[in-house]
Design a protein around this motif. Structure first.
Motif, PDB file in Angstrom:
ATOM      1  N   PRO A  40       0.838  -1.210   0.000  1.00  0.00           N
ATOM      2  CA  PRO A  40       0.000   0.000   0.000  1.00  0.00           C
ATOM      3  C   PRO A  40       0.867   1.252   0.000  1.00  0.00           C
ATOM      4  CG  PRO A  40      -0.717  -1.532   1.693  1.00  0.00           C
ATOM      5  CD  PRO A  40       0.562  -2.075   1.160  1.00  0.00           C
ATOM      6  N   ASP A  41       0.426   2.262  -0.762  1.00  0.00           N
ATOM      7  CA  ASP A  41       1.185   3.517  -0.791  1.00  0.00           C
ATOM      8  C   ASP A  41       0.361   4.677  -0.279  1.00  0.00           C
ATOM      9  OD1 ASP A  41       0.715   4.258  -4.379  1.00  0.00           O
ATOM     10  OD2 ASP A  41      -0.686   3.904  -2.732  1.00  0.00           O
ATOM     11  N   GLY A  42      -0.735   4.380   0.410  1.00  0.00           N
ATOM     12  CA  GLY A  42      -1.556   5.449   0.973  1.00  0.00           C
ATOM     13  C   GLY A  42      -2.685   5.874   0.051  1.00  0.00           C
ATOM     14  N   GLY A  43      -2.611   5.517  -1.233  1.00  0.00           N
ATOM     15  CA  GLY A  43      -3.674   5.910  -2.150  1.00  0.00           C
ATOM     16  C   GLY A  43      -4.790   4.873  -2.170  1.00  0.00           C
ATOM     17  N   PRO A  44      -5.877   5.155  -2.858  1.00  0.00           N
ATOM     18  CA  PRO A  44      -7.005   4.204  -2.870  1.00  0.00           C
ATOM     19  C   PRO A  44      -6.660   2.934  -3.635  1.00  0.00           C
ATOM     20  CG  PRO A  44      -7.416   6.018  -4.379  1.00  0.00           C
ATOM     21  CD  PRO A  44      -6.148   6.346  -3.671  1.00  0.00           C
ATOM     22  N   VAL A 102      -7.975  -2.588   0.828  1.00  0.00           N
ATOM     23  CA  VAL A 102      -8.786  -1.982  -0.224  1.00  0.00           C
ATOM     24  C   VAL A 102      -9.774  -1.027   0.408  1.00  0.00           C
ATOM     25  CG1 VAL A 102     -10.777  -2.599  -1.658  1.00  0.00           C
ATOM     26  CG2 VAL A 102      -8.578  -3.657  -2.059  1.00  0.00           C
ATOM     27  N   SER A 103      -9.947   0.140  -0.206  1.00  0.00           N
ATOM     28  CA  SER A 103     -10.832   1.140   0.396  1.00  0.00           C
ATOM     29  C   SER A 103     -12.262   1.046  -0.125  1.00  0.00           C
ATOM     30  CB  SER A 103     -10.287   2.542   0.120  1.00  0.00           C
ATOM     31  OG  SER A 103      -9.848   2.620  -1.222  1.00  0.00           O
ATOM     32  N   ILE A 136     -14.233   0.760   4.792  1.00  0.00           N
ATOM     33  CA  ILE A 136     -14.442   0.032   3.530  1.00  0.00           C
ATOM     34  C   ILE A 136     -15.831   0.377   3.016  1.00  0.00           C
ATOM     35  CG2 ILE A 136     -14.654  -2.225   2.422  1.00  0.00           C
ATOM     36  CD1 ILE A 136     -12.705  -3.335   4.427  1.00  0.00           C
ATOM     37  N   ASP A 137     -15.905   0.795   1.737  1.00  0.00           N
ATOM     38  CA  ASP A 137     -17.201   1.103   1.137  1.00  0.00           C
ATOM     39  C   ASP A 137     -17.539   0.066   0.079  1.00  0.00           C
ATOM     40  OD1 ASP A 137     -16.484   4.509   1.463  1.00  0.00           O
ATOM     41  OD2 ASP A 137     -18.283   3.525   2.238  1.00  0.00           O
ATOM     42  N   MET A 138     -18.822  -0.111  -0.175  1.00  0.00           N
ATOM     43  CA  MET A 138     -19.223  -1.018  -1.255  1.00  0.00           C
ATOM     44  C   MET A 138     -20.252  -0.314  -2.130  1.00  0.00           C
ATOM     45  SD  MET A 138     -20.718  -4.895  -1.127  1.00  0.00           S
ATOM     46  CE  MET A 138     -19.300  -5.618  -0.368  1.00  0.00           C
ATOM     47  N   PRO A 178      -4.116   0.191  -7.920  1.00  0.00           N
ATOM     48  CA  PRO A 178      -4.083  -1.283  -7.813  1.00  0.00           C
ATOM     49  C   PRO A 178      -5.481  -1.840  -7.584  1.00  0.00           C
ATOM     50  CG  PRO A 178      -2.338  -0.301  -6.481  1.00  0.00           C
ATOM     51  CD  PRO A 178      -3.184   0.825  -6.977  1.00  0.00           C
ATOM     52  N   THR A 179      -5.828  -2.838  -8.358  1.00  0.00           N
ATOM     53  CA  THR A 179      -7.176  -3.426  -8.304  1.00  0.00           C
ATOM     54  C   THR A 179      -7.093  -4.936  -8.413  1.00  0.00           C
ATOM     55  OG1 THR A 179      -7.965  -1.493  -9.526  1.00  0.00           O
ATOM     56  CG2 THR A 179      -9.447  -3.366  -9.388  1.00  0.00           C
ATOM     57  N   THR A 180      -7.964  -5.627  -7.698  1.00  0.00           N
ATOM     58  CA  THR A 180      -8.114  -7.075  -7.887  1.00  0.00           C
ATOM     59  C   THR A 180      -9.538  -7.335  -8.310  1.00  0.00           C
ATOM     60  OG1 THR A 180      -6.469  -7.604  -6.221  1.00  0.00           O
ATOM     61  CG2 THR A 180      -8.028  -9.325  -6.764  1.00  0.00           C
ATOM     62  N   ILE A 181      -9.694  -8.210  -9.294  1.00  0.00           N
ATOM     63  CA  ILE A 181     -11.037  -8.569  -9.741  1.00  0.00           C
ATOM     64  C   ILE A 181     -11.317 -10.010  -9.381  1.00  0.00           C
ATOM     65  CG2 ILE A 181     -12.516  -8.815 -11.747  1.00  0.00           C
ATOM     66  CD1 ILE A 181      -9.981  -6.558 -12.534  1.00  0.00           C
TER      67      ILE A 181
END
Lengths: 178, 579, 430
Positions: free
Chosen positions: C79-83, C124-125, C166-168, C212-215
């Motif tokens: 993590p680098d602090g960003g979303p 993950v945010s 965490i939001d959805m 960064p994203t995971t699907i």
């Protein structure tokens, strides 16, 4: 109906925009919102969507033409999407489509004269175990279609009665109860 | 230094690039459509596929693994990779069609796919002769077609905008036009619509493609899908001569190519110059060809009385000019140079009139506020304003007032339609003897008493200094009555000139204009007056400018040609050097 | 294995009334895994421990590709602090697949809990759930469940007092099969036309909005709470060895009791058809099956002997697990008609970005229409096979492969039937 967003619409659009970090991402949900309000997203609707989100109009047009559920022009009051793909094909989807076409007097892709119904032959809707089936106006699924069920559906739609959501129990649960 | 092996040849490189860009820089050909060096990389045409692999590095032994022959073991990527999006890495091995059957097969298959729905329009398509699809199909494509069905039909002859016509069936969906509008001209007017093989580019419904750089998409379109509405069906590419030139409609100095056939300039296209305009030019500059062809002043004109003028001989024009300047004193003559004229014309104008005592040469800049856009359009509507600033001309604050002074009896204007651009009024010119050097008929020439026809930018070799201080030059693309393409080494010759007889080419003399460069006329005048201005070519004039004016030191035609224009060092205020 | 399937009690879709209501879900042990993870986030269930547990459990993606989920999670950078984002893939447009909708309808909180645990593990945010636009009823149901989760503090700011936000969000598609492809899904989320991206860069490096994203598939994430609850060893002991866990089989076609059934992986195909789904309808015999959705190669009835539904076994037999959407074709099915309709589907759904797929899917359909109508020649079959080679592996995404495989394998495995429909050829093609 005048093609414009009023104050409540714009507030809703702000709520939609708040879910995403960029305006551009909100274009799909806002197009859905506009289609629910106006019945379609033709060039005038695309214009106000582009303005509301500060996007180039060409971009909005490109998005609308890519996805099949956005209607580029006014459709019938009820759009009947009959699935004819894969499992629905082998369990009689095309028979239902033909029956519907004969019944309403139009071919798939057309709208009836009185503007009530449009028929479309569509790809897999994700109800393969309940085939053959159709979807009404991008909303309710009507499953396990037979000619009688189609007749009943058309009759109730003519009376402006949308079918209810049908919750199909999982056969595994039914087995257990037996 | 990191190394890469392409078809067995070893190359060293410093900064890793994309493989296709590297190959093109080193003159290795690879077929492609959607790639463009100035646009983003979409990798969607799939034509530039190569087989690539990396050597296996054994971390424990800290060396590359080798096979039994001592060669490095190469682990090839399981699928073919598109060279345009493949980053170079140290030790990478790349195989193109020169050394891989699979790549040859892939290129052929891809062209087969592109051609199945592509209409057989070559006989009527503008792009023929400069069409990458034609060339690559010939070199890498299938022999015939196996497609025996109806091709997908899409709109043809769509008026996408005022200057661009779209033929959607020919489009191969490389998206170069869409990317250009999004990334370079930033107007976002184009998009691809629909999905699958029914897709094609379009504007938003009801909107036009009126981007001021729209015709650049015609240049970069690899097929004949986007064509210039203006140039459509005018000529075949192989019939035209291609000559380099400069855009003279504004001060940016965009490098262009002039395409001529039968001595008419038929179209203007941009020429690559990474310092000035990259691969692009504004649409406004393309219309300049009409100025070169139409409404030209051919043969000198002299006014007979209030309403009538007539054509006259060069001799008569010379004598009349001479008469007017000798019978008046130097302070009765107002000489106006022009930012529209070349450095050479303006320099000789000053030199000549300085010799007869007229010390101040005036000019008024042609600036249209708000016309510039920070890209290739500038407020300055003239190509040589900075050039004449440093020739020691005086900028006139109020030309009309100067003109209206009773002292002035003779006005000499070099290549500047002052009336048309409202720099002066007809009243101001009343009672003066007005001599204009002009290329085209205009209000100014109608109001002049003597009109000397001069060569336009398409007919002479001359230099211009852009607003960024870059000196560039034109080549003659169009013959005048006095010049001949075969004799003049500066003029480009094309296929029709090299091969065939006069009877094949159906060239007429009608398109040749009776005009000479302004400096040549002035030189003839100076000979009649026994002055010593003597030049045979414009490059000699530039040499003299370079040796007498410090700002232009070291400049010459050879150097301009070699370096494709010279950026003059910081232009500062300079002394006027009398000739 | 094949004997004790009858005693299997479903865990993804258990038979509990009103399980979609959060109170019922909580009463039946729901959100316990999440609570356990949050309470032990500094030691036993630190983020990478969660990821490792999922990795050693052997959970493989249920969206069709079958990639080890924990391994995919480990591709996320530090993590680098960003979303950072999870995009939950609920696009479910593969023909023959109708399983994720059951989770939305009957056990949405299981998915929500799994997504929150995954979001925690990967820092993950926000989780964006991309659901196909046609599933409007199920989007509404899931939105209700998400609102319930927010109210109870399982989502939003400071989840369960942990200091983690965490939001959805739900994002509705609008009718494009290609948007089920992970990079196309990201483009669609960003509000553009769903053109897949060139890879590299991969989603974990540069995903939605460059972050960064995971699907992950919906069903995949729904397995996560159970892995936390009962451990990786328990999970990897369910079903087949190299492809463990419960899986939702979507049985459709010519069977008496079509529907979604939950059983461990590795169920024998004949058991699924004859016993679970009540046998072939109208007393007919099986002609062929398509095991995992239309992209998976068709298998003839004589190839089904001893075949089990798990990734390795199906791969050896010459097909794939896909989404476990099993479609059964009886002996009277017109295979040529069936194949034509599949090519029509891919032709309609091709995004049109790259040449082989855009032109190739159209050409495949035209050739099959010609053969279906009886105007085809035997050399057309060879051209079709050639086209498959020309399309496979040459495109930006796998839709061209998914379009070519059914054509290649249906023709090779039913060659006689195709040739019988063709006219005699006088000459051979080059």
């Amino acid at each position: 109906m005048d093609i414009a967003f009023d104050k409540t619409d714009l507030e809703e659009i702000e709520k939609i925009k708040a879910k995403y970090p960029t305006n551009q991402s909100a274009v799909m949900p806002v197009l859905w919102y506009a289609q629910e309000k106006f019945g379609h997203v033709d060039e005038d609707v695309q214009q106000i969507v582009a303005e509301a989100l500060e996007l180039p109009e060409a971009h909005v047009y490109g998005v609308v033409s890519f996805y099949t559920q956005y209607y580029n022009k006014k459709m019938g009051k009820y759009v009947l999407d009959v699935c004819t793909c894969f499992s629905c094909q082998i369990t009689g989807g095309y028979d239902i489509l033909e029956y519907l076409e004969d019944k309403l007097g139009i071919k798939a892709g057309e709208t009836t004269e009185d503007g009530m119904f449009s028929i479309q032959s569509v790809e897999c809707l994700g109800a393969c175990g309940y085939a053959p089936m159709l979807q009404v106006s991008n909303d309710i699924y009507v499953n396990h279609l037979t000619k009688e069920k189609v007749d009943k559906l058309i009759d109730s739609l003519r009376e402006d009665k949308m079918p209810e959501f049908e919750s199909i129990p999982l056969p595994q649960h039914q087995n257990e109860e037996n | 230094m990191p190394e890469i092996f392409i078809d067995g040849k070893r190359f060293e490189y410093e900064k890793p690039q994309k493989v296709l860009q590297f190959m093109l820089d080193h003159g290795m050909e690879l077929p492609f459509f959607c790639f463009h060096p100035s646009l983003s990389i979409p990798a969607n045409c799939r034509q530039c596929m190569v087989q690539a692999g990396t050597p296996v590095f054994n971390k424990e032994k800290n060396e590359y693994e080798t096979d039994e022959n001592g060669e490095r073991k190469i682990r090839y990527f399981p699928k073919l990779m598109t060279a345009c999006s493949l980053d170079m890495s140290d030790g990478m091995v790349v195989k193109t069609h020169r050394s891989s059957d699979l790549v040859r097969r892939a290129q052929k298959d891809n062209l087969e796919f592109i051609l199945i729905n592509h209409p057989l329009d070559c006989p009527i398509c503008d792009q023929a002769g400069e069409c990458p699809l034609q060339i690559q199909t010939y070199k890498y494509g299938p022999e015939g077609s196996r497609f025996e069905f109806k091709k997908v039909h899409k709109p043809k002859r769509v008026k996408l905008g005022p200057r661009v016509t779209l033929d959607a069936e020919r489009c191969i969906n490389c998206t170069r036009c869409v990317r250009f509008c999004n990334e370079i001209s930033k107007t976002n007017q184009l998009t691809i619509i629909s999905r699958g093989d029914k897709n094609y580019p379009a504007t938003a419904p009801g909107k036009e493609f009126d981007d001021p750089y729209s015709v650049n998409t015609v240049d970069i379109c690899p097929v004949g899908a986007l064509t210039s509405s203006d140039f459509r069906f005018k000529a075949r590419v192989w019939e035209m001569n291609q000559t380099p030139g400069i855009d003279i409609t504004n001060g940016k100095g965009t490098n262009v190519d002039l395409w001529t056939r039968n001595n008419l300039v038929l179209r203007i296209t941009p020429r690559y110059n990474p310092e000035v305009n990259d691969y692009w030019m504004p649409d406004a500059g393309r219309d300049a060809y009409k100025l070169y062809n139409e409404n030209r002043v051919s043969k000198p004109e002299i006014r007979l009385d209030e309403e009538n003028s007539s054509k006259t001989t060069w001799n008569n024009a010379l004598e009349t000019f001479l008469e007017k300047i000798t019978e008046h004193s130097a302070d009765e003559i107002l000489v106006i140079g022009s930012p529209h004229a070349s450095l050479e014309d303006n320099y000789i104008l000053r030199k000549f009139f300085n010799k007869i005592g007229v010390n101040d040469i005036y000019y008024t800049p042609h600036i249209e506020a708000g016309a510039g856009d920070g890209f290739l359009l500038t407020d300055d509507q003239a190509p040589n304003t900075r050039g004449i600033q440093h020739l020691g001309f005086t900028e006139s604050e109020d030309l009309a007032r100067q003109l209206s002074s009773d002292k002035i009896k003779v006005v000499i204007v070099l290549h500047d339609h002052l009336l048309d651009r409202s720099a002066v009024t007809t009243e101001a010119l009343e009672g003066k003897y007005v001599i204009s050097f002009a290329t085209n008929n205009s209000e100014m020439t109608k109001a002049s008493d003597l009109v000397i026809p001069i060569t336009c930018a398409a007919e002479h070799d001359a230099s211009y200094v852009s607003i960024d201080g870059r000196i560039q030059r034109t080549f003659p693309a169009k013959e005048t009555i006095y010049t001949n393409r075969s004799l003049n080494p500066e003029m480009g010759i094309g296929r029709l000139d090299r091969y065939g007889t006069k009877f094949d080419n159906w060239i007429t003399d009608q398109n040749k204009v009776d005009c000479i460069p302004a400096w040549e006329f002035l030189m003839r005048l100076s000979k009649r007056m026994n002055q010593d201005i003597e030049f045979t070519e414009s490059r000699q004039i530039l040499d003299e400018v370079a040796s007498t004016i410090p700002v232009f030191e070291g400049v010459s035609y050879e150097r301009i040609d070699e370096e494709n224009g010279i950026q003059l060092p910081e232009l500062k205020e300079t002394e006027i050097n009398p000739a | 294995m094949s004997t004790d399937w009858k005693s299997y009690k479903p865990i993804l879709l258990p038979n509990i009334k009103n399980l979609h209501q959060i109170e019922v879900y909580e009463k039946n042990g729901g959100y316990e895994s999440l609570k356990e993870v949050i309470e032990n986030k500094d030691d036993k269930w630190a983020k990478d421990k969660v990821t490792n547990e999922v990795k050693s459990a052997g959970l493989r993606g249920r969206g069709g590709a079958g990639f080890n989920t924990g391994l995919k999670w480990s591709f996320m950078p530090k993590p680098d602090g960003g979303p950072r984002y999870i995009a939950a893939n609920g696009d479910e447009s593969e023909p023959g697949t109708f399983k994720d909708r059951q989770i939305f309808e009957y056990n949405p909180h299981l998915f929500i809990e799994g997504a929150i645990i995954a979001a925690y593990a990967m820092t993950v945010s926000a989780v964006y759930v991309y659901i196909r636009g046609e599933y409007r009823s199920w989007i509404q149901k899931l939105q209700k469940a998400i609102d319930e989760a927010y109210k109870k503090g399982y989502l939003g700011k400071n989840i369960l007092g942990s200091g983690i936000d965490i939001d959805m969000y739900l994002h509705s598609g609008a009718g494009a099969y290609i948007c089920g492809e992970e990079s196309s899904l990201m483009e669609s989320l960003e509000g553009k036309r769903g053109y897949p991206r060139i890879k590299p860069p991969f989603p974990a490096q540069k995903g939605i909005w460059g972050r960064p994203t995971t699907i992950n598939n919906i069903e995949t994430l729904s397995n996560v709470p159970y892995i936390i609850k009962n451990g990786a060893d328990w999970y990897s002991s369910i079903g087949a060895e190299k492809h463990p866990g419960p899986v939702l089989y979507g049985i459709s076609g010519h069977v008496n009791r079509p529907g979604v059934y939950e059983y461990p992986t590795g169920m024998p195909v004949m058991t699924l058809i004859n016993e679970v789904a009540g046998g072939v309808s109208n007393g007919k015999k099986v002609k062929a099956i398509v095991p995992g959705g239309s992209s998976t190669p068709i298998l003839r009835a004589d190839q089904l002997e001893g075949l089990t539904m798990d990734a390795e076994s199906l791969r050896e037999a010459g097909s794939m697990m896909g989404t476990a959407g099993l479609c059964v074709l009886d002996e009277d099915t017109d295979i040529i008609d069936f194949l034509w309709r599949i090519t029509h589907f891919y032709h309609h759904e091709s995004c049109g970005q790259c040449t082989p797929c855009r032109e190739g899917t159209g050409w495949l359909e035209k050739l099959l229409l010609k053969i279906k109508n009886g105007d085809g020649e035997v050399r057309d079959l060879d051209i079709l096979l050639d086209l498959c080679t020309q399309m496979e592996g040459r495109t930006i995404c796998a839709l061209a492969d998914a379009a070519a495989w059914p054509v290649r394998y249906t023709i090779t495995r039913f060659r006689d039937e195709f040739e019988a429909r063709c006219k005699k050829t006088i000459y051979a093609t080059a």
